[in-house]
Design a protein around this motif. Structure first.
Motif, short mmCIF file in Angstrom:
data_model
loop_
_atom_site.label_atom_id
_atom_site.label_comp_id
_atom_site.label_asym_id
_atom_site.label_seq_id
_atom_site.Cartn_x
_atom_site.Cartn_y
_atom_site.Cartn_z
N ASP A 111 -28.36 19.54 -87.02
CA ASP A 111 -29.44 18.78 -86.23
C ASP A 111 -29.21 17.37 -86.15
O ASP A 111 -29.23 16.57 -86.79
CB ASP A 111 -30.72 19.07 -87.25
N PRO A 112 -29.24 16.92 -84.66
CA PRO A 112 -28.90 15.64 -84.32
C PRO A 112 -29.81 14.58 -85.02
O PRO A 112 -29.56 13.39 -85.50
CB PRO A 112 -29.24 15.49 -82.83
N THR A 113 -31.27 14.76 -85.08
CA THR A 113 -32.28 14.13 -85.67
C THR A 113 -31.78 13.91 -87.26
O THR A 113 -31.97 12.52 -87.65
CB THR A 113 -33.68 14.56 -85.60
N LYS A 114 -31.66 14.91 -87.87
CA LYS A 114 -31.43 14.80 -89.45
C LYS A 114 -30.10 14.19 -89.63
O LYS A 114 -30.03 13.31 -90.59
CB LYS A 114 -31.39 16.20 -90.04
N ARG A 115 -29.18 14.41 -88.89
CA ARG A 115 -27.76 13.67 -89.05
C ARG A 115 -27.80 12.30 -88.86
O ARG A 115 -27.09 11.54 -89.69
CB ARG A 115 -26.98 14.75 -87.90
N LYS A 116 -28.66 11.74 -87.86
CA LYS A 116 -28.65 10.27 -87.68
C LYS A 116 -29.25 9.75 -88.94
O LYS A 116 -28.66 8.68 -89.37
CB LYS A 116 -29.46 10.03 -86.49
N LYS A 117 -30.35 10.31 -89.39
CA LYS A 117 -30.86 9.75 -90.36
C LYS A 117 -29.92 9.82 -91.68
O LYS A 117 -30.05 8.64 -92.40
CB LYS A 117 -32.31 10.48 -90.65
N TYR A 118 -29.53 10.81 -91.88
CA TYR A 118 -28.37 11.11 -92.88
C TYR A 118 -27.24 10.02 -92.96
O TYR A 118 -27.06 9.41 -93.83
CB TYR A 118 -27.85 12.48 -93.27
N ASP A 119 -26.71 9.90 -91.74
CA ASP A 119 -25.77 8.87 -91.68
C ASP A 119 -25.94 7.44 -91.83
O ASP A 119 -25.43 6.70 -92.61
CB ASP A 119 -25.16 9.21 -90.34
N GLU A 120 -27.32 7.00 -91.53
CA GLU A 120 -27.85 5.90 -91.53
C GLU A 120 -28.16 5.71 -93.08
O GLU A 120 -27.59 4.51 -93.58
CB GLU A 120 -29.17 5.69 -91.00
N LEU A 173 -18.72 20.75 -96.34
CA LEU A 173 -18.35 21.69 -95.18
C LEU A 173 -17.01 21.21 -94.92
O LEU A 173 -16.52 22.34 -94.25
CB LEU A 173 -19.09 21.34 -94.12
N GLY A 174 -16.29 20.34 -95.38
CA GLY A 174 -15.10 19.99 -95.21
C GLY A 174 -14.56 19.70 -93.76
O GLY A 174 -13.35 20.08 -93.25
N VAL A 175 -15.57 18.71 -93.20
CA VAL A 175 -15.07 18.03 -91.95
C VAL A 175 -15.21 16.84 -92.19
O VAL A 175 -15.70 16.05 -92.83
CB VAL A 175 -16.16 18.70 -90.99
N GLU A 176 -14.60 15.95 -91.05
CA GLU A 176 -14.80 14.20 -90.94
C GLU A 176 -16.19 14.21 -90.46
O GLU A 176 -16.76 14.97 -89.81
CB GLU A 176 -13.63 14.10 -89.80
N LYS A 177 -16.45 12.99 -90.84
CA LYS A 177 -17.58 12.52 -90.34
C LYS A 177 -17.95 12.29 -88.87
O LYS A 177 -19.09 12.58 -88.38
CB LYS A 177 -17.85 10.94 -90.87
N GLY A 178 -17.02 12.33 -87.91
CA GLY A 178 -17.06 12.10 -86.58
C GLY A 178 -17.00 13.82 -85.90
O GLY A 178 -16.70 13.72 -84.72
N ALA A 179 -17.11 14.72 -86.90
CA ALA A 179 -16.80 16.08 -86.47
C ALA A 179 -17.88 16.41 -85.43
O ALA A 179 -19.00 15.95 -85.47
CB ALA A 179 -16.98 17.13 -87.56
#
Length: 315
Positions: free
Chosen positions: A59-68, A10-16
């Motif tokens: 999606d906050p739930t998916k994003r959290k799992k992906y970041d972990e 997506l061309g964004v920073e991790k903290g986007a």
């Protein structure tokens, strides 16, 4: 298995922020949408990648799992393993989930999703129930069953169609599907066609096709739940003296009694001339008409004198 860097896609920073992710996704979706890049396979792949990245990061739930997962995968890469010995199993999900693509229109969904499936094996492993790809197995070699993904589409109809009910036909997987829309359907109502979504995995059931109905704005009527609102134009003479005016409702043309000395902005309530109540028989909302008294223009000399005489008489 190849790790997917959704932030890079997506061309964004991790903290986007969520808004930044949404903005970046929309930009890519507009650029690579199949309607604009007909037949360009590279653009189709970029469009699917953007959809997949947005599906996770929005999606906050998916994003959290992906970041972990990303933090642990990064550690293995830095150790020189390049992910070859990475233990994916602790992150794998056998559930089919409700991940969806959104497609507005009436084209062939199978063509839109590319036939063989829209999600990558990486997504399929992490969140389960992808639209295709290899089957995963539990320990002992038993194939996991997973429900197929739902497909989500949007369809536009007019207020007249929402009032009367209508039937729409579109193609899906080379099949012509007739969608019967009942009278009074609310804007945003989602209709479900069971079993017409993505294929299940390992003998699991197919997902559903979910169609969101968007009722287009009307040039005359404003809809609020089951009630309709509109302006009723009345000439000055009828407003003062009383009389009848015609008005075309969604049910047909009616004659309305205007009481004498009716004021500008007065609201008339016409019972059961609003929208049908969705899913019920012979139940309707009301129609509210606000009087819009139209002043006469381009008065001739005689008319001006008459108004002047009336003014003196009233004075």
């Amino acid at each position: 298995m190849e790790y997917k860097d959704y932030y890079k896609v997506l061309g964004v920073e991790k903290g986007a922020s969520t808004d930044e992710i949404k903005k970046a996704y929309r930009k890519l979706a507009q650029k690579y949408h199949p309607d604009k890049t007909k037949g360009d396979k590279a653009s189709e792949e970029k469009f699917k990648e953007a959809n997949e990245a947005n599906e996770v990061l929005s999606d906050p739930t998916k994003r959290k799992k992906y970041d972990e997962l990303g933090e642990n995968y990064k550690y293995y890469q830095q150790s020189g393993d390049a992910g070859q010995g990475f233990d994916w199993s602790q992150y794998a999900n056998a559930g089919g989930g409700q991940q969806t693509y959104t497609y507005s229109g009436s084209g062939d969904f199978e063509d839109f999703f590319g036939g063989s499936g829209g999600y990558s094996d990486f997504f399929d492993m992490l969140f389960g129930g992808g639209l295709g790809g290899s089957q995963k197995k539990r320990r002992g070699g038993r194939t996991m069953q997973a429900r197929g993904h739902d497909y989500q589409a949007e369809m536009e109809i007019t207020l007249e169609e929402a009032y009367s009910g209508t039937a729409k036909v579109f193609k899906h997987n080379s099949q012509s599907i007739k969608l019967n829309i009942k009278p009074g359907i609310p804007d945003g109502q989602i209709l479900k066609i069971p079993g017409k979504g993505g294929s299940g995995r390992g003998g699991g059931p197919a997902g559903d096709l979910l169609i969101k109905i968007n009722v287009l704005p009307h040039k005359i009527f404003e809809r609020k739940d089951n009630d309709l609102y509109a302006d009723l134009n009345v000439d000055l003479y009828t407003a003062v003296l009383g009389g009848k005016v015609q008005f075309k409702t969604l049910k047909g043309v009616i004659k309305i009694d205007i009481a004498k000395e009716s004021e500008f902005g007065k609201t008339l309530r016409l019972q059961k001339l609003g929208m049908p109540v969705y899913g019920k028989t012979n139940e309707f909302g009301d129609l509210y008409l606000k009087l819009n008294v139209q002043m006469p223009k381009n008065l001739n000399a005689k008319e001006i004198k008459l108004f002047s005489d009336l003014q003196k008489l009233r004075g």
